[in-house]
Design a protein around this motif. Structure first.
Motif, mmCIF file in Angstrom:
data_model
loop_
_atom_site.group_PDB
_atom_site.id
_atom_site.type_symbol
_atom_site.label_atom_id
_atom_site.label_comp_id
_atom_site.label_asym_id
_atom_site.label_seq_id
_atom_site.Cartn_x
_atom_site.Cartn_y
_atom_site.Cartn_z
ATOM 1 N N THR A 28 5.395 -11.960 -14.134
ATOM 2 C CA THR A 28 5.452 -10.496 -14.887
ATOM 3 C C THR A 28 4.425 -9.656 -14.237
ATOM 4 N N HIS A 29 4.788 -8.214 -14.517
ATOM 5 C CA HIS A 29 3.756 -7.353 -14.084
ATOM 6 C C HIS A 29 3.095 -6.575 -15.398
ATOM 7 N N SER A 42 -5.739 -9.631 -14.938
ATOM 8 C CA SER A 42 -6.030 -10.219 -13.657
ATOM 9 C C SER A 42 -7.053 -9.457 -12.705
ATOM 10 N N ALA A 43 -7.410 -8.200 -12.928
ATOM 11 C CA ALA A 43 -8.600 -7.403 -12.172
ATOM 12 C C ALA A 43 -9.818 -7.832 -12.827
ATOM 13 N N GLN A 44 -9.945 -8.362 -13.836
ATOM 14 C CA GLN A 44 -11.376 -8.677 -14.320
ATOM 15 C C GLN A 44 -11.743 -9.935 -13.737
ATOM 16 N N LYS A 45 -13.066 -9.772 -13.138
ATOM 17 C CA LYS A 45 -13.529 -10.674 -12.301
ATOM 18 C C LYS A 45 -13.842 -12.139 -13.143
ATOM 19 N N TYR A 76 -5.271 -12.017 -4.487
ATOM 20 C CA TYR A 76 -4.373 -11.013 -4.017
ATOM 21 C C TYR A 76 -4.326 -10.873 -2.372
ATOM 22 N N GLU A 77 -3.052 -10.972 -1.765
ATOM 23 C CA GLU A 77 -2.932 -10.770 -0.504
ATOM 24 C C GLU A 77 -1.893 -9.521 -0.034
ATOM 25 N N GLY A 78 -1.624 -8.701 -1.085
ATOM 26 C CA GLY A 78 -0.708 -7.771 -0.678
ATOM 27 C C GLY A 78 0.604 -7.984 -1.190
ATOM 28 N N VAL A 79 1.422 -7.165 -1.167
ATOM 29 C CA VAL A 79 2.844 -7.431 -1.527
ATOM 30 C C VAL A 79 3.468 -8.847 -1.043
ATOM 31 N N ALA A 80 3.945 -9.719 -1.858
ATOM 32 C CA ALA A 80 4.169 -10.947 -1.402
ATOM 33 C C ALA A 80 5.623 -11.142 -0.514
ATOM 34 N N HIS A 98 -2.557 -8.599 -9.775
ATOM 35 C CA HIS A 98 -1.178 -8.505 -9.657
ATOM 36 C C HIS A 98 -0.213 -8.956 -10.981
ATOM 37 N N GLY A 99 -0.430 -9.978 -11.476
ATOM 38 C CA GLY A 99 0.043 -10.169 -12.765
ATOM 39 C C GLY A 99 -0.102 -11.630 -12.971
ATOM 40 N N LEU A 100 1.047 -11.999 -13.918
ATOM 41 C CA LEU A 100 1.110 -13.424 -14.616
ATOM 42 C C LEU A 100 2.285 -14.305 -14.010
#
Length: 253
Positions: free
Chosen positions: A111-112, A120-123, A145-149, A173-175
């Motif tokens: 999910t996003h 997911s953006a919190q260190k 994160y490596e970009g769009v998968a 990115h998400g869960l």
């Protein structure tokens, strides 16, 4: 068990039951507001040596998904049988990697959700500040994160970061959750999302947080099994299906 109004080739009773459960999960994700229009995926592996799995038709909203609309694909990403819908290549990369590596992962959910992406953006990732967070922390991995998968080269790193865990936080990115059944993967996602929502609200309160002592984490998985009577997601699943019958009927078609 519902009737099987498949317009394409027929399928086994086992596959149809899996289709119904996965379609129900799509509807439940929509009801909870965790869908991202058409841009995330839930998949389920069809039992058998072929390693086929079911995925949503790209372009159909989660609230529209039905058992017969799900697309069956192989690990090469190509539909098995006729389908009028394409498959999202990014969804295929993530899910096919997990299904290929984890025989126990019958179902994979990604999910996003706003809360999930926020955490997911919190260190520091998931914090041990709620009961829900402890269930997650007991079996959690992180993937940078490596970009769009879209790149198959990312698959080994994603699989390694998931390991044998139930939960994977895709950074920025998400869960992602896995389960031995659709019900188990959905319950895991419900708990993951709840932990993230609680954390976002707690941090917004601008007050010092009270972490849960580390020794409590050690016994949390055994406690989870006790709470669900050893049934996992199957304990809550029938009530969720009854909710769908009231609020989003037709998924079983």
């Amino acid at each position: 068990m519902s009737a099987r109004p498949m317009s394409g080739p027929d399928c086994s009773a086992e596959e149809w039951a899996l289709r119904v459960d996965l379609a129900a999960a799509y509807r439940l994700i929509a009801l909870h507001g965790w869908d991202d229009l058409i841009f995330t995926h839930l998949t389920a592996r069809v039992l058998g040596p072929e390693h086929h799995f079911l995925i949503n038709p790209y372009g159909m909203g989660f609230a529209e998904i039905t058992a017969s609309s799900l697309v069956k694909v192989g690990l090469d990403g190509q539909p098995v049988g006729a389908s009028e819908y394409p498959v999202n290549p990014a969804g295929f990369v993530i899910h096919s990697a997990v299904h290929a590596a984890r025989e126990d992962a019958l179902c994979v959910m990604h999910t996003h959700s706003l809360n999930g992406v926020a955490v997911s953006a919190q260190k520091d990732g998931v914090l041990a500040i709620s009961q829900q967070s402890l269930f997650v922390l007991a079996a959690l991995g992180y993937h940078d994160y490596e970009g769009v998968a879209l790149n198959d080269a990312e698959k080994p790193r994603l699989v390694a970061d998931l390991g044998r865990n139930t939960f994977l936080m895709l950074r920025n990115h998400g869960l992602l959750t896995v389960g031995a059944s659709v019900a188990d993967a959905f319950l895991a996602m419900y708990i993951f999302e709840a932990a993230c929502a609680i954390q976002v609200r707690a941090l917004a309160g601008a007050r010092e947080l009270l972490p849960i002592p580390a020794p409590i984490l050690a016994g949390i998985q055994a406690q989870a099994a006790q709470v669900t009577r050893g049934l996992g997601g199957a304990l809550a699943w029938p009530s969720l299906l009854r909710r769908l019958a009231r609020e989003s009927p037709g998924y079983e078609q």
